[in-house]
Motif scaffolding. Sequence first.
Motif, short mmCIF file in Angstrom:
data_model
loop_
_atom_site.label_atom_id
_atom_site.label_comp_id
_atom_site.label_asym_id
_atom_site.label_seq_id
_atom_site.Cartn_x
_atom_site.Cartn_y
_atom_site.Cartn_z
N ALA A 134 -5.11 52.46 24.20
CA ALA A 134 -5.28 51.16 23.56
C ALA A 134 -4.82 51.32 22.12
O ALA A 134 -5.02 52.38 21.53
N PRO A 135 -4.18 50.28 21.55
CA PRO A 135 -4.08 48.90 22.03
C PRO A 135 -2.89 48.60 22.95
O PRO A 135 -2.61 47.43 23.18
N LEU A 193 -4.75 52.09 31.75
CA LEU A 193 -5.00 51.35 30.50
C LEU A 193 -5.93 50.19 30.83
O LEU A 193 -5.94 49.70 31.95
N VAL A 307 0.12 44.82 17.04
CA VAL A 307 -1.33 45.00 16.87
C VAL A 307 -1.59 46.17 15.92
O VAL A 307 -2.42 46.08 15.01
N ARG A 308 -0.86 47.26 16.15
CA ARG A 308 -1.10 48.47 15.34
C ARG A 308 -0.73 48.26 13.88
O ARG A 308 -1.39 48.78 12.99
N ASN A 313 -4.93 42.70 10.83
CA ASN A 313 -5.58 42.82 12.15
C ASN A 313 -5.46 41.58 13.03
O ASN A 313 -6.38 41.27 13.79
N GLU A 318 -6.02 39.27 21.67
CA GLU A 318 -7.14 38.32 21.53
C GLU A 318 -6.68 36.90 21.77
O GLU A 318 -7.40 36.08 22.33
N ARG B 33 -9.71 52.17 14.95
CA ARG B 33 -9.08 53.07 15.91
C ARG B 33 -8.96 54.45 15.30
O ARG B 33 -8.77 54.59 14.09
N ARG B 131 -9.30 60.05 29.93
CA ARG B 131 -7.96 59.50 30.17
C ARG B 131 -7.21 60.25 31.26
O ARG B 131 -6.06 59.96 31.53
#
Lengths: 329, 240
Positions: A134-135, A193, A307-308, A313, A318, B33, B131
């Motif tokens: 993720a993401p 995932l 996203v990263r 953010n 979403e 993260r 994972r």
Amino acid sequence: MDIISKESLNRWLTDLMARYQVMAPVLVEGDHLFRPISSPDEIAWDYYNAVVPPKELIFPLTESLFTLEYQNGVPQFQEPVIDRDTVIVGLRPCDARAIAMLDASFLNDPVDTPYARRRALVTLVGWTCVSPEAPCFCTSIGGAPNGTEGLDVLMTEGIDGFFVRPVTEKGKALLTGAELKQTDATPPEPPPLPVFSTEGITEKLPDVFLSPYWQEQVESCISCKICTFLCPTCYCFDVRDRRDGESIERLRCWDSCQGAHFSRIAGGYNPRATKTARWKQFFYHKYLYYPERFGGVIACVGCARCVRKCPVNIDIREVIRDLKEGLPV
Amino acid sequence: MTMWQFETELADVTQRTPSIKSFRFPVRAKGVRYRSGQFFFITILIDGQEADHHFSFSSSPTEKGFIEFTKRLTGSPFSQALGKLQPGAWARIKGPFGSFVLPRNPQKLSFMGGGIGITPLRSMIRYSLDRRLPHDIVLIYGNPNVEETAFREELEAIKGLPGPSVRIEHVLSGPGIPDGWKGRTGFMNSQLVAEVMPDYMDRLHYISGPPKMVAAIKEQMEALGCPLGRIKVDSFTGYD
């Protein structure tokens, strides 16, 4: 299935370098990027994904379309020479799938000539994403960490070497001379995932175009455009002329629908004058306009670069989830 | 990886060994993260004053909704304050930092952990298991005795689970080695490494623990011929 040891793979790549320009992920000042290599030692074998997608190798950030030069008062027209056979090694299946989507845009009538020339000279050797995390959300959007769409060869790294799967005739031809060995072993399965459904998104979008949701969603956006520059399926560009004495060069460079002046037209009117309108364009193009034109395929591969890298953010996953739940109209 | 910072509060404290505790904090903010093996900074209040310290994540990114660090409580002021921290206590956490992380491609790995140095290695093992990453891991885990071996039960329980191959070799240095202990004894050194994993030249090495132990093992692995680029270290400053 065939397998190739790391040593044999290095020999094969070295052999390719004599005949092709070989591009591979390398570490550049802390970031992984695709660059021409002259030795397999330069390859960042242990890489996640390139910061800038490999679309830049077929659709360059800036490219010359032609040059006009006056010689003795007579204009001479010159196009750049694009004749280098290239092998792109190590791209991820999501990025290969994105190139297949760019193909649909650039190779359909009217064909984009510079893109078509480069694309015909490129062979794509992908690596399975053995540790996606993720993401990333390729599996939610029609892709897979070991998907083959857009690729000529797929390789999957195991402890004892790379499992090799030719996908196209072009890929088979490229593997001629590679020291492949047959094996009963199977390539490691990529870890799962988290999957969320994107089904029905396209159909929902026309009804929520005027929803106040879009404004709320992008309130924090600072229009930095990173989502579009790093998106492997975005292909907006601008065309500019650069004059140097008696010579004029026409350049094409990446542009972004997130730029305030991107949609401004002659006379100054800007149909997308607000951040909301611009971000909505980004989302609607991927999830409605492109699918409408190209057989329902959503122009997003779930690489999650947006996203990263979004500094505030904003998370496209979403938005998909919110859409599934239903937006206020 | 993008930096983040958020405020939270202590949720749980788990006694791992007589001297080691894990501290768990809920994560509610978006975009938090990290990669297993990395570290973060935490700020807590000591007598009303902010004080910060860095810790490796002992949790794995696959363990959702919280982050956890694990510490051997020493006599330092920060340790003392942590020992008194009650659930609900305020904290600010900022991260992630560090490159002591798993490779992205399947590899033969060697983990050498001394005492509390197990925390980033635990995070990486947990992550690989969750994972199902096809790594081949050998862990050499040094402790004085069985009671002071943090995450012992969890590590025992992973035998035979699908995913990576994980082999664990405990080494006890004493005092307190139990009678009938059939495992290895003494201190970790390159001779032991060569015995436990004869294919050490093919492995990517991760050494984690007190600075003196990390420096000694690193030097010995270099002497065995391992290239520096194949040795990653994580020194736990503040421990002897």
